[in-house]
Design a protein around this motif. Sequence first.
Motif, PDB file in Angstrom:
ATOM      1  N   CYS A 152      -6.947   7.067  -7.532  1.00  0.00           N
ATOM      2  CA  CYS A 152      -6.795   5.726  -6.979  1.00  0.00           C
ATOM      3  C   CYS A 152      -6.977   4.666  -8.069  1.00  0.00           C
ATOM      4  CB  CYS A 152      -7.808   5.504  -5.860  1.00  0.00           C
ATOM      5  SG  CYS A 152      -7.518   6.504  -4.388  1.00  0.00           S
ATOM      6  N   HIS A 153      -7.809   4.960  -9.054  1.00  0.00           N
ATOM      7  CA  HIS A 153      -8.017   4.017 -10.160  1.00  0.00           C
ATOM      8  C   HIS A 153      -6.711   3.784 -10.912  1.00  0.00           C
ATOM      9  CE1 HIS A 153      -9.279   2.662 -14.186  1.00  0.00           C
ATOM     10  NE2 HIS A 153     -10.279   2.084 -13.545  1.00  0.00           N
ATOM     11  N   CYS A 189      -8.032  13.698  -0.440  1.00  0.00           N
ATOM     12  CA  CYS A 189      -8.674  12.851   0.570  1.00  0.00           C
ATOM     13  C   CYS A 189      -9.814  13.589   1.277  1.00  0.00           C
ATOM     14  CB  CYS A 189      -7.641  12.380   1.589  1.00  0.00           C
ATOM     15  SG  CYS A 189      -6.417  11.269   0.860  1.00  0.00           S
ATOM     16  N   SER A 195      -6.502   3.808   4.322  1.00  0.00           N
ATOM     17  CA  SER A 195      -7.068   4.309   5.580  1.00  0.00           C
ATOM     18  C   SER A 195      -6.563   3.526   6.785  1.00  0.00           C
ATOM     19  CB  SER A 195      -8.590   4.262   5.522  1.00  0.00           C
ATOM     20  OG  SER A 195      -9.057   2.927   5.426  1.00  0.00           O
ATOM     21  N   THR A 207       0.830  -1.210   0.000  1.00  0.00           N
ATOM     22  CA  THR A 207       0.000   0.000   0.000  1.00  0.00           C
ATOM     23  C   THR A 207       0.858   1.251   0.000  1.00  0.00           C
ATOM     24  OG1 THR A 207      -1.698  -1.216   1.243  1.00  0.00           O
ATOM     25  CG2 THR A 207      -1.870   1.188   1.188  1.00  0.00           C
ATOM     26  N   ASP A 225     -12.048  -2.554  -8.873  1.00  0.00           N
ATOM     27  CA  ASP A 225     -12.663  -1.648  -7.898  1.00  0.00           C
ATOM     28  C   ASP A 225     -11.581  -1.115  -6.950  1.00  0.00           C
ATOM     29  OD1 ASP A 225     -14.225  -1.345  -5.041  1.00  0.00           O
ATOM     30  OD2 ASP A 225     -15.460  -0.784  -6.762  1.00  0.00           O
ATOM     31  N   THR A 226     -11.674   0.154  -6.614  1.00  0.00           N
ATOM     32  CA  THR A 226     -10.623   0.793  -5.806  1.00  0.00           C
ATOM     33  C   THR A 226     -10.885   0.711  -4.309  1.00  0.00           C
ATOM     34  OG1 THR A 226     -11.743   2.942  -5.948  1.00  0.00           O
ATOM     35  CG2 THR A 226     -10.096   2.429  -7.649  1.00  0.00           C
ATOM     36  N   SER A 227     -11.983   0.110  -3.892  1.00  0.00           N
ATOM     37  CA  SER A 227     -12.345   0.130  -2.473  1.00  0.00           C
ATOM     38  C   SER A 227     -11.309  -0.567  -1.604  1.00  0.00           C
ATOM     39  CB  SER A 227     -13.725  -0.499  -2.278  1.00  0.00           C
ATOM     40  OG  SER A 227     -13.728  -1.843  -2.724  1.00  0.00           O
ATOM     41  N   ALA A 228     -10.764  -1.717  -2.067  1.00  0.00           N
ATOM     42  CA  ALA A 228      -9.775  -2.434  -1.260  1.00  0.00           C
ATOM     43  C   ALA A 228      -8.520  -1.583  -1.039  1.00  0.00           C
ATOM     44  CB  ALA A 228      -9.420  -3.751  -1.942  1.00  0.00           C
ATOM     45  N   TYR A 229      -8.063  -0.907  -2.095  1.00  0.00           N
ATOM     46  CA  TYR A 229      -6.881  -0.055  -1.962  1.00  0.00           C
ATOM     47  C   TYR A 229      -7.169   1.141  -1.064  1.00  0.00           C
ATOM     48  CZ  TYR A 229      -3.365   3.411  -3.279  1.00  0.00           C
ATOM     49  OH  TYR A 229      -2.391   4.379  -3.264  1.00  0.00           O
ATOM     50  N   CYS A 230      -8.333   1.759  -1.220  1.00  0.00           N
ATOM     51  CA  CYS A 230      -8.676   2.922  -0.390  1.00  0.00           C
ATOM     52  C   CYS A 230      -8.800   2.518   1.080  1.00  0.00           C
ATOM     53  CB  CYS A 230      -9.975   3.552  -0.882  1.00  0.00           C
ATOM     54  SG  CYS A 230      -9.845   4.332  -2.509  1.00  0.00           S
ATOM     55  N   GLN A 231      -9.381   1.353   1.356  1.00  0.00           N
ATOM     56  CA  GLN A 231      -9.472   0.879   2.738  1.00  0.00           C
ATOM     57  C   GLN A 231      -8.085   0.583   3.296  1.00  0.00           C
ATOM     58  OE1 GLN A 231     -12.253  -2.409   2.989  1.00  0.00           O
ATOM     59  NE2 GLN A 231     -13.750  -1.328   1.705  1.00  0.00           N
TER      60      GLN A 231
END
Length: 455
Positions: free
Chosen positions: A65-66, A341, A96, A50, A87-93
């Motif tokens: 993020c994409h 962010c 965080s 990450t 999907d970018t959710s895993a990277y964004c999580q």
Amino acid sequence: MTLRVQILKDRFNQSLGLPFKELLPASVIEKALHELNIRYYRRLFDPIVTLWAFLSQVLDTDKSCHNAVSKVIAYLAAQGVEIPSTDTSAYCQARSRLPEKFLEKLFSQVGQRLEEKVGTEHLWCGRNVMVIDGSTVSMPDTIENQEEYPQPKTQKPGCGFPIAKIGVIFSLATGGAVALCINVLNTHDIKLARQLYQFLNPFDILLGDRAFCAYADLVAIKKINCDAVFRKHQARKTSMRKGKIVGDCDKLVTWYKPTNCPKGLNKDEFNALPPSITVREIYYCIVIPGFRTERVSLITTLLDKVTYSTLDIVGLYGQRWDVELNLRHLKTTLDMDVLRCKTPSMVRKEIYVYLLAYNLLRSLMWSAGTTYGTPPLRLSLQGTRHHLNNFIPELLAATSTKRLKIYRTLLKVIAHKAVPDRPARNEPRVRKRRPKAYPLMTKPRHELRNLLQTA
């Protein structure tokens, strides 16, 4: 999962890790995780992957993020293994989940490691000089950001953006960032500075403009065995008759403790101040076209005129402008001026990653300059970023033997063309490109939408 994570670590180490192998290898990242007792599950976006993806994201011109996830997918696809979702959710999580202290620690360590490379030939009168200044950064207009970093009070609600104030200490020798603090917009620069004095090392010299020239701060800097060179604050009058003359336009004067406690100090701190201090005042005139200031008065705690001559100190203050260029590199070249962010915690993490990437670029410039005999501060940071991004695909495709040769070529092209020193350049502050003829936003967006619907 373990195979994919190892593939990503290897790919990042071959691309970003090679140029920065001395300052940020995987072992340093793992050590920081261990020291902070950070535990994590075995997943695709672990802290190391990450962090590398976050760094490549801020170094790229496309900071979405994409785009970062797309790079990860491309790395895995080249190895013929299962690719993750777009999907970018895993990277964004995963971003965080990165602790703020972890990024702060890495930024601090990289800054210190870069300072360790400075030799005596790069010091000023045998001493290390740090330069300090403050600036602001904008961020998305979310409820969380507005609560922690409110927009200016002069703007109507819903028509402005949250703004944070940052204070940064840079090394004058390397240009790297050494320390950072973040606060709300209406924080005075001197309050930020008082949070940063702890990062100075003994015998450092702190260089700054008139905002930092206060009695209590000169005392605080001397107390930690450092010295200061500031421009004299405009509220303090200059008297040619007082003081002991030690040279042309150079004298020793006595400053007395203020009668009232200044803002920002509590009663105990004010009572602990000595009744007086002796400082050195140097005044001179600027007659170079393009410089707005004609008369400058400097205040310094460097009292020895033999070791620190008048001309040396005047020349040193002339280099204070480098901090403005460093901040411009961060905000304009690396596009940190407008953050992406949407929560205060992620905003602070984003700032630390930007400064970490900036320091890594400065380390690359230092290696290129010292290897090929070019002053590192005269190299282009934008050019360094362009060369690095363009060389990354070649570093990934090369074998281990050829990779070192490509790396040496990267250093050579970075040092090929130095930015000219143009101190007397005189350019008008005007814009040729006309802005679009749209009016300014004077009402919140939802009210403007309602007006469109009712029209």
